[in-house]
Design an enzyme around this catalytic site. Structure first.
Site, mmCIF file in Angstrom:
data_model
loop_
_atom_site.group_PDB
_atom_site.id
_atom_site.type_symbol
_atom_site.label_atom_id
_atom_site.label_comp_id
_atom_site.label_asym_id
_atom_site.label_seq_id
_atom_site.Cartn_x
_atom_site.Cartn_y
_atom_site.Cartn_z
ATOM 1 N N THR A 176 31.117 -21.090 5.122
ATOM 2 C CA THR A 176 29.960 -22.383 5.667
ATOM 3 C C THR A 176 28.494 -22.385 5.913
ATOM 4 O O THR A 176 27.814 -20.966 5.706
ATOM 5 C CB THR A 176 29.920 -22.879 7.668
ATOM 6 O OG1 THR A 176 31.619 -22.886 7.177
ATOM 7 C CG2 THR A 176 28.671 -23.455 7.785
ATOM 8 N N PHE A 178 24.756 -22.613 6.656
ATOM 9 C CA PHE A 178 23.786 -22.033 7.836
ATOM 10 C C PHE A 178 22.352 -22.356 8.157
ATOM 11 O O PHE A 178 21.793 -21.173 6.603
ATOM 12 C CB PHE A 178 23.663 -21.310 8.917
ATOM 13 C CG PHE A 178 25.306 -20.761 10.199
ATOM 14 C CD1 PHE A 178 25.830 -21.956 11.147
ATOM 15 C CD2 PHE A 178 26.709 -19.824 8.899
ATOM 16 C CE1 PHE A 178 26.600 -21.542 11.822
ATOM 17 C CE2 PHE A 178 27.281 -20.766 9.746
ATOM 18 C CZ PHE A 178 27.586 -21.068 11.222
#
Length: 287
Positions: A176, A178
């Site tokens: 992921t 960010f």
């Protein structure tokens, strides 16, 4: 009037969530401050209750975090950094539960999307919850033996749950990305030798081949575009916004000329931030 606070960083979710994990990894000198929604986390940074925000924008398996793309424009915040967090999903339940008895697994939509194949193989029904760690907290209170949650490993210890199966994610290099956000007055210039990324949005004018012409300047000026994504705004198909990541800074000759050409064929061009490239981009996804 902005309220000045001491080193707080906002995130969406509850203690034990992946955003919380990312903060502990890279911003250990900040106080992680949870908010129930992305809107609330953005507002906390914009209004001065928190100095920074740690917000997920996309996952290598599940794709973009939809809400964030809609919140970034006109938010009053700027992107000042990016971080890539390898994601390991854990299936967890109360200590008395058995894997063969689990019928339903609850988690955030993005987490469930990253574990579709594993859940199908186990014949477990996915159930959407507002947050990964929040689902773990809720199960620790209801103590249902036929239910599980998908959450980060720290959530199991935090909420007294047992891990039934590790690495539920469908892809080995599940990651992921960010973004680190702050108010414009906190943005600082980076040293000339730091490789940077610039993120921006735009809409194309309603003329033939406008998108092709708008993007042509990036190719002719040698600008590397690493991301181009469109999304519908306000539920109107004619109102399409494009989100872009390009390597470089707006004052670099190539990118400067490309942005000038973009403005001939696009409207509402907004620079969301210029920030250092995370070294993970060149690590080929190694954990």
């Amino acid at each position: 009037m902005n309220v000045q606070t001491h080193r707080k960083i906002a995130y969406q979710g509850e203690p034990g969530a992946f955003s919380h994990q990312a903060i502990k990894r890279w911003f250990g000198d900040f106080t992680p401050t949870p908010f129930p929604t992305f809107e609330a986390a953005f507002a906390a940074v914009r209004e001065g209750a928190c100095e920074l925000g740690m917000i997920p924008i996309e996952n290598s398996v599940a794709g973009r975090v939809t809400d964030v793309h809609h919140l970034l424009p006109n938010s009053g915040l700027k992107i000042i950094g990016e971080r890539f967090l390898p994601i390991e999903m854990m299936l967890m339940a109360v200590p008395e539960a058995k894997l063969e008895d689990i019928k339903v697994a609850a988690s955030h939509t993005m987490a469930l999307l990253q574990c579709r194949n594993a859940l199908r193989e186990l014949n477990i029904t996915a159930e959407v919850f507002h947050d990964t760690a929040g689902a773990a907290r809720a199960l620790s209170q209801t103590r249902e033996l036929d239910r599980a949650v998908i959450a980060p490993e720290p959530a199991a210890e935090l909420y007294g749950l047992k891990i039934l199966r590790r690495n539920m994610e469908d892809a080995r290099h599940n990651t992921t990305r960010f973004l680190i956000l702050t108010t414009e007055d906190r943005v600082v210039a980076h040293a000339p030798d730091v490789d940077c990324m610039t993120s921006f949005i735009f809409r194309v004018k309603n003329i033939p081949a406008s998108l092709y012409k708008a993007l042509g300047g990036f190719a002719t000026n040698g600008v590397n575009m690493t991301k181009l994504e469109s999304y519908i705004e306000n539920g109107v198909f004619a109102s399409t916004v494009f989100y872009c990541d390009v390597e470089g800074r707006p004052n670099d000759n190539g990118l400067k000329q490309a942005l000038e050409e973009l403005n001939f064929f696009a409207v509402d061009v907004e620079i969301l931030g210029t920030y250092p490239l995370d070294p993970f981009r060149n690590s080929e996804g190694q954990r």
